[in-house]
Scaffold this motif. Sequence first.
Motif, PDB file in Angstrom:
ATOM      1  N   ASN A  31       0.856  -1.207   0.000  1.00  0.00           N
ATOM      2  CA  ASN A  31       0.000   0.000   0.000  1.00  0.00           C
ATOM      3  C   ASN A  31       0.883   1.244   0.000  1.00  0.00           C
ATOM      4  OD1 ASN A  31      -2.591  -1.270   0.063  1.00  0.00           O
ATOM      5  ND2 ASN A  31      -2.041  -1.948   2.135  1.00  0.00           N
ATOM      6  N   ARG A  32       1.714   1.356  -1.019  1.00  0.00           N
ATOM      7  CA  ARG A  32       2.662   2.474  -1.159  1.00  0.00           C
ATOM      8  C   ARG A  32       3.127   2.438  -2.621  1.00  0.00           C
ATOM      9  NH1 ARG A  32       7.939   0.054   2.182  1.00  0.00           N
ATOM     10  NH2 ARG A  32       7.487  -2.145   1.841  1.00  0.00           N
ATOM     11  N   LYS A  33       3.996   3.375  -2.985  1.00  0.00           N
ATOM     12  CA  LYS A  33       4.555   3.299  -4.337  1.00  0.00           C
ATOM     13  C   LYS A  33       5.548   2.138  -4.382  1.00  0.00           C
ATOM     14  CE  LYS A  33       4.029   8.142  -5.600  1.00  0.00           C
ATOM     15  NZ  LYS A  33       4.721   9.414  -5.970  1.00  0.00           N
ATOM     16  N   VAL A  34       5.429   1.300  -5.413  1.00  0.00           N
ATOM     17  CA  VAL A  34       6.331   0.158  -5.570  1.00  0.00           C
ATOM     18  C   VAL A  34       6.893   0.180  -6.991  1.00  0.00           C
ATOM     19  CG1 VAL A  34       6.540  -2.360  -5.572  1.00  0.00           C
ATOM     20  CG2 VAL A  34       4.988  -1.236  -3.941  1.00  0.00           C
ATOM     21  N   MET A  35       8.236   0.164  -7.090  1.00  0.00           N
ATOM     22  CA  MET A  35       8.870   0.055  -8.406  1.00  0.00           C
ATOM     23  C   MET A  35       9.316  -1.401  -8.582  1.00  0.00           C
ATOM     24  SD  MET A  35       9.942   1.622 -11.197  1.00  0.00           S
ATOM     25  CE  MET A  35      10.097   3.389 -10.862  1.00  0.00           C
ATOM     26  N   VAL A  36       8.655  -2.107  -9.488  1.00  0.00           N
ATOM     27  CA  VAL A  36       9.053  -3.487  -9.797  1.00  0.00           C
ATOM     28  C   VAL A  36      10.064  -3.431 -10.937  1.00  0.00           C
ATOM     29  CG1 VAL A  36       8.278  -5.707 -10.704  1.00  0.00           C
ATOM     30  CG2 VAL A  36       6.869  -4.490  -9.022  1.00  0.00           C
ATOM     31  N   PHE A  74      21.780   2.142 -13.909  1.00  0.00           N
ATOM     32  CA  PHE A  74      21.560   2.604 -12.524  1.00  0.00           C
ATOM     33  C   PHE A  74      20.944   4.006 -12.557  1.00  0.00           C
ATOM     34  CE2 PHE A  74      22.531   3.273  -8.057  1.00  0.00           C
ATOM     35  CZ  PHE A  74      22.938   4.600  -7.977  1.00  0.00           C
ATOM     36  N   LYS A  75      21.526   4.868 -13.367  1.00  0.00           N
ATOM     37  CA  LYS A  75      21.047   6.266 -13.470  1.00  0.00           C
ATOM     38  C   LYS A  75      19.616   6.313 -14.004  1.00  0.00           C
ATOM     39  CE  LYS A  75      22.413  10.602 -15.843  1.00  0.00           C
ATOM     40  NZ  LYS A  75      21.495  10.648 -17.038  1.00  0.00           N
ATOM     41  N   GLU A  76      19.330   5.493 -15.020  1.00  0.00           N
ATOM     42  CA  GLU A  76      17.972   5.478 -15.607  1.00  0.00           C
ATOM     43  C   GLU A  76      16.921   5.134 -14.551  1.00  0.00           C
ATOM     44  OE1 GLU A  76      19.428   3.836 -19.959  1.00  0.00           O
ATOM     45  OE2 GLU A  76      17.961   2.674 -18.807  1.00  0.00           O
ATOM     46  N   ILE A  77      17.232   4.148 -13.715  1.00  0.00           N
ATOM     47  CA  ILE A  77      16.244   3.723 -12.704  1.00  0.00           C
ATOM     48  C   ILE A  77      16.079   4.820 -11.653  1.00  0.00           C
ATOM     49  CG2 ILE A  77      15.658   1.999 -10.955  1.00  0.00           C
ATOM     50  CD1 ILE A  77      17.358  -0.025 -12.554  1.00  0.00           C
ATOM     51  N   CYS A  78      17.189   5.420 -11.231  1.00  0.00           N
ATOM     52  CA  CYS A  78      17.102   6.509 -10.234  1.00  0.00           C
ATOM     53  C   CYS A  78      16.289   7.677 -10.788  1.00  0.00           C
ATOM     54  CB  CYS A  78      18.501   6.977  -9.850  1.00  0.00           C
ATOM     55  SG  CYS A  78      19.427   5.763  -8.909  1.00  0.00           S
ATOM     56  N   GLU A  79      16.476   7.990 -12.064  1.00  0.00           N
ATOM     57  CA  GLU A  79      15.702   9.081 -12.681  1.00  0.00           C
ATOM     58  C   GLU A  79      14.219   8.743 -12.732  1.00  0.00           C
ATOM     59  OE1 GLU A  79      17.925   9.360 -16.307  1.00  0.00           O
ATOM     60  OE2 GLU A  79      19.121  11.098 -15.610  1.00  0.00           O
ATOM     61  N   GLN A  85       8.366  10.496  -8.139  1.00  0.00           N
ATOM     62  CA  GLN A  85       8.345  11.066  -6.776  1.00  0.00           C
ATOM     63  C   GLN A  85       8.275   9.991  -5.689  1.00  0.00           C
ATOM     64  OE1 GLN A  85       5.026  13.904  -7.432  1.00  0.00           O
ATOM     65  NE2 GLN A  85       6.591  15.536  -7.290  1.00  0.00           N
ATOM     66  N   PHE A  86       9.133   8.976  -5.824  1.00  0.00           N
ATOM     67  CA  PHE A  86       9.243   7.971  -4.774  1.00  0.00           C
ATOM     68  C   PHE A  86       9.819   8.604  -3.509  1.00  0.00           C
ATOM     69  CE2 PHE A  86       8.598   3.396  -5.947  1.00  0.00           C
ATOM     70  CZ  PHE A  86       7.911   3.637  -7.127  1.00  0.00           C
ATOM     71  N   SER A  87       9.249   8.206  -2.356  1.00  0.00           N
ATOM     72  CA  SER A  87       9.760   8.705  -1.073  1.00  0.00           C
ATOM     73  C   SER A  87      10.512   7.590  -0.354  1.00  0.00           C
ATOM     74  CB  SER A  87       8.582   9.132  -0.192  1.00  0.00           C
ATOM     75  OG  SER A  87       7.983   7.951   0.358  1.00  0.00           O
ATOM     76  N   ARG A  88      11.058   7.941   0.803  1.00  0.00           N
ATOM     77  CA  ARG A  88      11.792   6.947   1.593  1.00  0.00           C
ATOM     78  C   ARG A  88      10.872   5.840   2.103  1.00  0.00           C
ATOM     79  NH1 ARG A  88      16.206  10.180   5.255  1.00  0.00           N
ATOM     80  NH2 ARG A  88      18.000   9.762   3.889  1.00  0.00           N
ATOM     81  N   MET A 112      17.916   8.141  -2.059  1.00  0.00           N
ATOM     82  CA  MET A 112      17.577   8.769  -0.772  1.00  0.00           C
ATOM     83  C   MET A 112      18.361   8.126   0.377  1.00  0.00           C
ATOM     84  SD  MET A 112      13.591   9.843  -0.871  1.00  0.00           S
ATOM     85  CE  MET A 112      13.058  11.123  -2.006  1.00  0.00           C
ATOM     86  N   ARG A 113      19.505   7.621   0.102  1.00  0.00           N
ATOM     87  CA  ARG A 113      20.396   6.933   1.040  1.00  0.00           C
ATOM     88  C   ARG A 113      19.788   5.633   1.585  1.00  0.00           C
ATOM     89  NH1 ARG A 113      21.261  12.134   3.147  1.00  0.00           N
ATOM     90  NH2 ARG A 113      23.112  13.143   2.232  1.00  0.00           N
ATOM     91  N   GLY A 114      18.779   5.090   0.851  1.00  0.00           N
ATOM     92  CA  GLY A 114      18.253   3.774   1.200  1.00  0.00           C
ATOM     93  C   GLY A 114      16.749   3.719   1.330  1.00  0.00           C
ATOM     94  N   ILE A 115      16.108   2.925   0.442  1.00  0.00           N
ATOM     95  CA  ILE A 115      14.675   2.640   0.597  1.00  0.00           C
ATOM     96  C   ILE A 115      14.488   1.123   0.661  1.00  0.00           C
ATOM     97  CG2 ILE A 115      14.015   4.748  -0.607  1.00  0.00           C
ATOM     98  CD1 ILE A 115      13.131   3.089  -2.983  1.00  0.00           C
TER      99      ILE A 115
END
Length: 334
Positions: A31-36, A74-79, A85-88, A112-115
Amino acid sequence: MKIHVDLKENGYDIIMEHGVLANVKDYVDLNRKVMVITDEGVPLEYATSVVAQCAEGYLHVVPQGEDSKSLSVFKEICEDLLEQQFSRKDCIIAIGGGVVGDLSGYVAASYMRGIDFIQIPTTTLSQIDSSIGGKVAINLDEVKNIIGAFYQPKIVIIDPDTLQTLPKRHYINGLIEALKEGLIYDESLFNLFEAGDIYKDLDQIIEKALYVKKDVVEKDEKEQHLRKILNFGHTIGHAIESYYHLSEYLHGECVAFGMLYFIEKEDIKKRVLAIYDKLGIKASAPYDPDTVYGLLCNDKKTAHGSVSIVKVKEIGKAEIQDMKLEEVRVLLKG
Ligand SMILES: NC(=O)c1ccc[n+]([C@@H]2O[C@H](COP(=O)([O-])OP(=O)(O)OC[C@H]3O[C@@H](n4cnc5c(N)ncnc54)[C@H](O)[C@@H]3O)[C@@H](O)[C@H]2O)c1
Ligand SMILES: O=C(O)C(=O)C[C@@H](O)[C@H](O)[C@H](O)COP(=O)(O)O
Ligand SMILES: [Zn+2]
């Protein structure tokens, strides 16, 4: 089956259950944002079935193969995470093999130094080895895992049914990491390779391998000493993998090459070669020793002109010995 990896505040469960992919929501807060994150070679339905269980699910598909363990991907996924607007408080789920797991884990460790990070491994290698233990990384200039972190998943969900679609070469490739664990730690696991059936005994092979990794990682999470035994075969194996540009031979196939240099007794080496024959894998590959030596100096177990070499003198037992790099160069030439 449930195994708990006891790592103080970083502990987590490993759930292994046929068909569990349909019930990820029973084990993970979706029940949050999930990047699969998955790759193009993994059957897409594995990822879409999990996205469908999420309140706000996103899918990121990367190219298959080692090239995806790269700064650019790595950069593509972070972007993508930033754009959505993924949060911690949100999370990443890796659905795939060791490439997707290592890459996604390093994104999770960094964004964000770790999710939160969840592993859903779908190859023999990732179910046996890469999904647990927290080693996450990408490659740089064809040097393996040179950028990375120790970052544990929140949970590992293993559905052996996903292996039914895995191509045979990859199926065998991953088993080599379990054979490694039998040689360094669990003779009963080694015996399954020598006397068992790698298809009928698969669940047992995976379970035994997971217990080996759990035991070792709980004792030495950050590879100060004991955990180096899990690197058996990798000093020369990684160098040969890089020598062939991370493409000609698969990771496990290169570990198989590397292990043979450090099995001390001829009778044990013969038994291992018989298992290689049974698996249909090669025992060696041609290489230029000086080039491989240069690559081997990138090993993360090197210090002050020496490298911690893992040796097997008895089945089920590994020893760690610091060797001068020059000695290894001679070995490579010999
Ligand atoms: N972090 C660790 O502790 C650790 C341990 C061992 C290996 N590794 C790393 O893992 C990587 C190798 O992982 P791998 O062997 O899983 O390779 P991989 O991730 O490239 O997957 C192998 C191939 O199988 C496909 N695939 C994956 N699941 C599938 C399925 N269920 N059905 C059909 N196709 C499927 C993929 O698309 C890929 O083409 C290497 O980079 C190695 O360095 C990491
Ligand atoms: O978990 C470990 O520790 C291992 O060494 C497992 C290896 O099978 C795996 O290939 C790992 O990624 C290699 O680690 P590295 O430190 O040599 O990059
Ligand atoms: Zn490995």
